[in-house]
Design an enzyme around this catalytic site. Structure first.
Site, short mmCIF file in Angstrom:
data_model
loop_
_atom_site.label_atom_id
_atom_site.label_comp_id
_atom_site.label_asym_id
_atom_site.label_seq_id
_atom_site.Cartn_x
_atom_site.Cartn_y
_atom_site.Cartn_z
N HIS A 158 -4.72 2.06 7.39
CA HIS A 158 -3.33 2.52 7.51
C HIS A 158 -3.07 3.64 6.48
O HIS A 158 -2.50 4.68 6.81
CB HIS A 158 -2.40 1.32 7.28
CG HIS A 158 -0.94 1.63 7.25
ND1 HIS A 158 -0.08 1.17 8.21
CD2 HIS A 158 -0.18 2.33 6.37
CE1 HIS A 158 1.15 1.58 7.92
NE2 HIS A 158 1.11 2.28 6.80
N GLU A 159 -3.51 3.41 5.24
CA GLU A 159 -3.24 4.39 4.17
C GLU A 159 -4.08 5.65 4.34
O GLU A 159 -3.58 6.76 4.08
CB GLU A 159 -3.47 3.76 2.80
CG GLU A 159 -2.58 2.55 2.50
CD GLU A 159 -1.09 2.78 2.68
OE1 GLU A 159 -0.61 3.93 2.58
OE2 GLU A 159 -0.38 1.79 2.95
N HIS B 184 -2.36 7.86 6.66
CA HIS B 184 -1.29 8.64 6.01
C HIS B 184 -1.84 9.92 5.40
O HIS B 184 -1.22 10.98 5.51
CB HIS B 184 -0.62 7.82 4.90
CG HIS B 184 0.53 6.99 5.35
ND1 HIS B 184 1.66 7.51 5.93
CD2 HIS B 184 0.71 5.65 5.31
CE1 HIS B 184 2.50 6.53 6.21
NE2 HIS B 184 1.94 5.39 5.86
N CYS C 276 5.68 -0.19 7.34
CA CYS C 276 5.40 0.99 6.52
C CYS C 276 6.63 1.31 5.68
O CYS C 276 7.76 1.28 6.19
CB CYS C 276 5.06 2.17 7.44
SG CYS C 276 4.67 3.68 6.56
N LEU C 277 6.41 1.64 4.41
CA LEU C 277 7.53 1.99 3.54
C LEU C 277 8.23 3.26 4.02
O LEU C 277 9.39 3.48 3.69
CB LEU C 277 7.04 2.16 2.10
CG LEU C 277 6.49 0.89 1.45
CD1 LEU C 277 5.91 1.20 0.07
CD2 LEU C 277 7.55 -0.20 1.37
N GLY D 117 0.84 -1.19 0.00
CA GLY D 117 0.00 0.00 0.00
C GLY D 117 0.87 1.24 0.00
O GLY D 117 2.00 1.21 0.49
N GLN E 55 3.07 9.94 1.09
CA GLN E 55 4.36 9.27 1.29
C GLN E 55 5.35 9.58 0.17
O GLN E 55 6.54 9.34 0.32
CB GLN E 55 4.18 7.75 1.38
CG GLN E 55 3.48 7.30 2.65
CD GLN E 55 3.33 5.80 2.65
OE1 GLN E 55 2.33 5.29 2.17
NE2 GLN E 55 4.33 5.11 3.18
#
Length: 176
Positions: A143-144, A147, A101-102, A46, A51
């Protein structure tokens, strides 16, 4: 299409609150394509536009789940695009998932979230959808969306655990 730079903590851009997409046009579809390239390149499931320093309410997800339970089963790409996603409702029942997380590379922590959620969004063609999600997809979309609101998964864990995650990240960066 290109691979974008993923912001990492403590970059203040990760705390930006994204603005709604006014129109789903070719420029937005180009951003979506770049986001998928970036997510796949980073081996994520994701990615939110914030991000990659794009302050628009765009999320791409692909759980890349295998087609069967066989050990040699290859992951199947099922790309999902969420433009202007909104949580309509969430379940009282919760589930815990070991989230990563990236933007916080190679660090994970157990996060408790609603087990199910109902989400409203536009797809890559601007068509409106509203659907219920559960399991990993429910966790991932929450989660996204976090962000897009300037919230990181480490904001959902205790201060002690957050400090441990950030300390491990700093140590890994120093070693690299």
């Amino acid at each position: 299409m290109s691979v974008l730079t993923i912001l990492e903590v403590p970059d203040p851009g990760l705390r930006a609150v994204a603005r709604p997409v006014a129109e789903v046009d070719d420029a937005v579809r180009s951003i979506v394509a770049d986001m998928f390239d970036t997510m796949y390149d980073a081996r994520g499931i994701g990615l939110a536009a914030t991000q990659v320093a794009i302050e628009q309410r765009i999320v791409v997800i692909d759980l890349q789940e295998p087609e069967s339970d066989a050990e040699e089963a290859k992951p199947v790409r099922t790309p999902l695009v969420f433009i202007n996603p909104e949580l309509v409702s969430v379940s009282e029942e919760t589930s815990t998932y070991n989230e990563g997380c990236l933007s916080i590379p190679d660090q994970y922590a157990e996060v408790e979230r609603p087990a199910r959620c109902r989400v409203k969004w536009l797809d890559g063609e601007g068509v409106s959808h509203e659907e219920d999600f559960d399991g990993l997809l429910a966790t991932c979309i929450q989660h996204e969306i976090d962000h897009l609101n300037g919230v990181l998964f480490i904001d959902h864990i205790s201060r002690l655990k957050r400090d441990m995650v950030l300390k491990k990240l700093a140590k890994a960066r120093k070693a690299a």
